[in-house]
Design an enzyme around this catalytic site. Structure first.
Site, PDB file in Angstrom:
ATOM      1  N   ASP A 160      17.301 -10.529  10.221  1.00 36.72           N
ATOM      2  CA  ASP A 160      18.340  -9.865  11.020  1.00 36.72           C
ATOM      3  C   ASP A 160      19.267  -9.065  10.099  1.00 36.72           C
ATOM      4  O   ASP A 160      20.178  -8.379  10.562  1.00 36.72           O
ATOM      5  CB  ASP A 160      19.113 -10.849  11.910  1.00 36.72           C
ATOM      6  CG  ASP A 160      19.827 -11.919  11.123  1.00 36.72           C
ATOM      7  OD1 ASP A 160      19.631 -11.997   9.893  1.00 36.72           O
ATOM      8  OD2 ASP A 160      20.593 -12.695  11.734  1.00 36.72           O
ATOM      9  N   SER A 161      18.982  -9.103   8.786  1.00 32.81           N
ATOM     10  CA  SER A 161      19.637  -8.179   7.850  1.00 32.81           C
ATOM     11  C   SER A 161      19.277  -6.738   8.211  1.00 32.81           C
ATOM     12  O   SER A 161      19.882  -5.796   7.696  1.00 32.81           O
ATOM     13  CB  SER A 161      19.236  -8.498   6.407  1.00 32.81           C
ATOM     14  OG  SER A 161      17.829  -8.649   6.295  1.00 32.81           O
TER      15      SER A 161
ATOM     16  N   ASP B 114      13.452 -13.389  12.347  1.00 32.26           N
ATOM     17  CA  ASP B 114      14.772 -13.979  12.591  1.00 32.26           C
ATOM     18  C   ASP B 114      15.136 -13.929  14.064  1.00 32.26           C
ATOM     19  O   ASP B 114      14.993 -12.885  14.704  1.00 32.26           O
ATOM     20  CB  ASP B 114      15.841 -13.181  11.832  1.00 32.26           C
ATOM     21  CG  ASP B 114      16.329 -13.914  10.602  1.00 32.26           C
ATOM     22  OD1 ASP B 114      16.221 -15.155  10.543  1.00 32.26           O
ATOM     23  OD2 ASP B 114      16.830 -13.229   9.690  1.00 32.26           O
TER      24      ASP B 114
ATOM     25  N   LYS C  77      12.675 -17.805  12.602  1.00 34.34           N
ATOM     26  CA  LYS C  77      13.683 -18.471  11.755  1.00 34.34           C
ATOM     27  C   LYS C  77      15.002 -18.455  12.520  1.00 34.34           C
ATOM     28  O   LYS C  77      15.315 -17.498  13.201  1.00 34.34           O
ATOM     29  CB  LYS C  77      13.847 -17.739  10.422  1.00 34.34           C
ATOM     30  CG  LYS C  77      15.027 -18.246   9.580  1.00 34.34           C
ATOM     31  CD  LYS C  77      14.974 -17.774   8.153  1.00 34.34           C
ATOM     32  CE  LYS C  77      15.672 -16.465   7.876  1.00 34.34           C
ATOM     33  NZ  LYS C  77      17.111 -16.411   8.236  1.00 34.34           N
TER      34      LYS C  77
ATOM     35  N   GLU D 274      19.318 -20.011  12.150  1.00 37.33           N
ATOM     36  CA  GLU D 274      20.330 -20.525  11.212  1.00 37.33           C
ATOM     37  C   GLU D 274      21.008 -21.781  11.751  1.00 37.33           C
ATOM     38  O   GLU D 274      21.266 -21.881  12.952  1.00 37.33           O
ATOM     39  CB  GLU D 274      21.408 -19.451  10.978  1.00 37.33           C
ATOM     40  CG  GLU D 274      20.871 -18.189  10.324  1.00 37.33           C
ATOM     41  CD  GLU D 274      21.969 -17.141  10.071  1.00 37.33           C
ATOM     42  OE1 GLU D 274      23.153 -17.424  10.348  1.00 37.33           O
ATOM     43  OE2 GLU D 274      21.619 -16.054   9.589  1.00 37.33           O
TER      44      GLU D 274
ATOM     45  N   GLU E   8      20.480 -20.479   1.240  1.00 37.78           N
ATOM     46  CA  GLU E   8      21.144 -19.251   0.798  1.00 37.78           C
ATOM     47  C   GLU E   8      22.458 -19.568   0.096  1.00 37.78           C
ATOM     48  O   GLU E   8      23.323 -20.265   0.639  1.00 37.78           O
ATOM     49  CB  GLU E   8      21.389 -18.324   2.011  1.00 37.78           C
ATOM     50  CG  GLU E   8      22.083 -17.027   1.606  1.00 37.78           C
ATOM     51  CD  GLU E   8      21.998 -15.917   2.640  1.00 37.78           C
ATOM     52  OE1 GLU E   8      21.309 -16.069   3.664  1.00 37.78           O
ATOM     53  OE2 GLU E   8      22.631 -14.874   2.414  1.00 37.78           O
TER      54      GLU E   8
HETATM   55  O1  KIV Z   1      18.130 -11.660   7.368  1.00 38.75           O
HETATM   56  C1  KIV Z   1      17.804 -11.884   6.193  1.00 38.75           C
HETATM   57  O2  KIV Z   1      17.474 -10.978   5.424  1.00 38.75           O
HETATM   58  C2  KIV Z   1      17.812 -13.267   5.732  1.00 38.75           C
HETATM   59  C3  KIV Z   1      17.551 -13.515   4.284  1.00 38.75           C
HETATM   60  C4  KIV Z   1      18.745 -13.159   3.486  1.00 38.75           C
HETATM   61  C5  KIV Z   1      17.103 -14.887   4.020  1.00 38.75           C
HETATM   62  O3  KIV Z   1      18.057 -14.154   6.499  1.00 38.75           O
END
Ligand code: KIV
Length: 271
Positions: free
Chosen positions: A51-52, A90, A120, A122, A189
């Site tokens: 989600d980055s 994510d 994934k 959080e 992280e």
């Molecule tokens: O969204 C992302 O890029 C991440 C990584 C930093 C692990 O969750």
């Protein structure tokens, strides 16, 4: 010791075997077809459609604004470029926090509409029930502890997490809960390397570190950071393997000059 080279497709089980054999897991983010194809062809073990994307693709300050539909679009593009590696997607902010029904429905949409292999999300104890239900639906889940960017407004800063014993104890406990809930791996992280070592050694599932030191079972970096596309973000944990910001700027400046001076296209470049 390495696993046999003839592995055709990397699965969650392959990652588990890598941990058992002491082979480190390599992971990068990707958000589109072309880079996913390049990374897959270069031998990466796993790709995270992170989600980055909210930051590096859409230009938002945080990961919070990206939507489930947008994550699904990025994941569909990535999956089209993949032949061998494992794809993790994510779950964006708001797609799983409200209740377990919301979490399962969002995870099913990702799997059904993208062709990715896993999701994934959080958090620790607070998302355990959702993880159990997603896993029960047959969907592999990667956890994410330590600095969890979707909670940035709770933390207030992007500094290293779990330096104090109280937070470290919660993280140790959360890691065990995520493993018991059925996670196949956990991202750690921005936590102290010693804590990441202790957590990694206490789990049978692999840990994937970002800013969590060398003892994690694997490493992940955001592709724009490791390729040097973004030259404004240089945290201590980042190793830049290219300086694409400078190289792309130079190339584009040269192109602009060639066009202005009528040096592009030349005879050979014309029909
Ligand atoms: O969204 C992302 O890029 C991440 C990584 C930093 C692990 O969750």
């Amino acid at each position: 010791m390495s696993l046999p080279k003839e592995i055709k497709k990397i699965t969650t089980n392959t990652l588990l075997k890598m941990k058992e054999h002491g082979e480190k897991i390599s992971m990068l983010t990707a958000y589109d077809y072309s880079f996913a194809k390049l990374f897959d062809g270069s031998g990466i073990d796993a790709i995270l459609v992170g989600d980055s994307a909210s930051n590096v693709m859409a230009g938002h300050e945080t990961t919070l604004p990206i939507t489930l539909d947008q994550m699904i679009y990025h994941a569909q593009c990535v999956v089209r470029g993949i032949n061998r590696c494992l794809v993790v997607v994510d779950m964006p902010f708001g797609s799983y926090q409200s209740n377990t029904d919301n979490a399962v429905a969002s995870a099913i949409r990702i799997m059904k509409e993208t062709g990715a292999h896993s999701i994934k999300l959080e958090g620790g104890e607070e998302v355990v029930e959702s993880i159990k239900r997603i896993v029960a639906a047959g969907i592999p889940v990667m956890g994410h502890l330590g600095l969890t960017p979707q909670s940035i407004y709770k933390f207030g800063t992007y500094t290293v997490r779990a330096k104090q014993e109280e937070e470290a104890a919660k993280l140790r406990n959360d890691a065990q809960l995520l493993q018991q809930a059925g996670c196949f791996a956990i991202v750690l992280e921005k936590i102290p390397a010693d804590l990441a070592k202790e957590v990694s050694e206490g789990l049978s599932i692999p840990t994937i570190g970002i800013g969590a030191g060398k003892y994690c079972d694997g490493q992940i970096l955001v592709m724009h950071d490791m390729l040097g596309i973004n030259n404004e973000f240089k945290p201590r944990f980042l190793r830049q393997y290219l300086t694409l910001h400078e190289q792309i700027t130079t190339a584009v400046q040269q192109y602009v000059k060639d066009v202005k001076l009528k040096e592009f296209p030349n005879e050979e470049e014309s029909y």
